[in-house]
Design an enzyme around this catalytic site. Structure first.
Site, PDB file in Angstrom:
ATOM      1  N   SER A  52       0.833  -1.198   0.000  1.00 38.00           N
ATOM      2  CA  SER A  52       0.000   0.000   0.000  1.00 38.00           C
ATOM      3  C   SER A  52       0.874   1.257   0.000  1.00 38.00           C
ATOM      4  CB  SER A  52      -0.955  -0.055   1.201  1.00 38.00           C
ATOM      5  OG  SER A  52      -1.903   0.971   1.148  1.00 38.00           O
TER       6      SER A  52
ATOM      7  N   HIS B 232      -2.453  -1.186  -4.443  1.00 42.67           N
ATOM      8  CA  HIS B 232      -3.913  -1.191  -4.550  1.00 42.67           C
ATOM      9  C   HIS B 232      -4.416   0.238  -4.441  1.00 42.67           C
ATOM     10  CE1 HIS B 232      -4.478  -1.843   0.120  1.00 42.67           C
ATOM     11  NE2 HIS B 232      -3.822  -0.741  -0.166  1.00 42.67           N
TER      12      HIS B 232
END
EC number: 3.4.21.92
Length: 203
Positions: free
Chosen positions: A102, A127
């Site tokens: 992330s 993501h």
């Protein structure tokens, strides 16, 4: 148990003036090494930004090494570190050891071009940003729009730093995408995989 996990090793150095002791992170900071270890949040962001600014003040040309082992965390905290990395004049080299997920992967790819690396068994995840909000419907729509803007901004930055199209990362970040070090290299998040320390000759 918690206290034991928070113990920080001390390093003792001998000099002409006698012995001096440092916690291990302070000693590594003298070598221009910063650790981002654990969740990205405001406290961690403030510490990393302060260390970046301190090292730039000491030498604005010598590279700074940011070692990352992070599951990600708060987007705004990560963006503060990203902006500081890009703001200072000293180049920031990044290295993933363990995982960069992330916001951790975002900071990994934000390093100086040519200076982004991962260890062979590193795990990288990209993501889209997520968030939650409770309240009136109109306020929820405002927050949803802000999350969408953040997603678009981060997608654009991934594409710029990694040399791929916006559409590639838009599709790639639609769901959790885990990568090996080799896949991260293919995607352009890193520039090389380190199997030996630089300057050493393998057996």
């Amino acid at each position: 148990m918690r206290e034991a996990m928070q113990l920080v090793p001390m390093v003792i150095e001998q000099s002409s003036r006698g012995e001096r002791s440092f916690d291990i992170y302070s000693r590594l900071l003298r070598e221009r090494i910063i650790f981002l270890n654990g969740e990205v949040n405001d406290t961690v962001s403030a510490l990393v930004c302060a260390q970046l600014l301190f090292l730039e003040a000491e030498n604005s040309k010598k590279p700074i090494n940011l070692y990352i082992n992070s599951p990600g965390g708060v987007v705004t905290s990560g963006l503060a570190m990203y902006d500081t990395m890009r703001f200072i004049r000293a180049p920031v080299h990044t290295l993933c050891m363990g995982t960069a997920r992330s916001m951790g992967s975002f900071l990994l790819m934000a390093g100086e071009a040519g200076g982004r690396a991962a260890l062979p068994n590193a795990s990288i995840l990209i993501h889209q940003p997520s968030g939650g909000f409770q309240g009136q419907a109109s306020d929820m729509m405002i927050h949803a729009e802000e999350i969408l803007k953040t997603k678009q901004r981060m997608t654009r930055l991934y594409a710029e730093h990694c040399g791929r199209s916006y559409e590639d990362f838009e599709r790639g970040m639609d769901r959790d995408r885990f990568m090996t070090a080799e896949e991260a290299l293919e995607w352009g998040l890193i520039d090389r995989i380190l199997t030996v320390r630089e300057g050493e000759i393998p057996d």
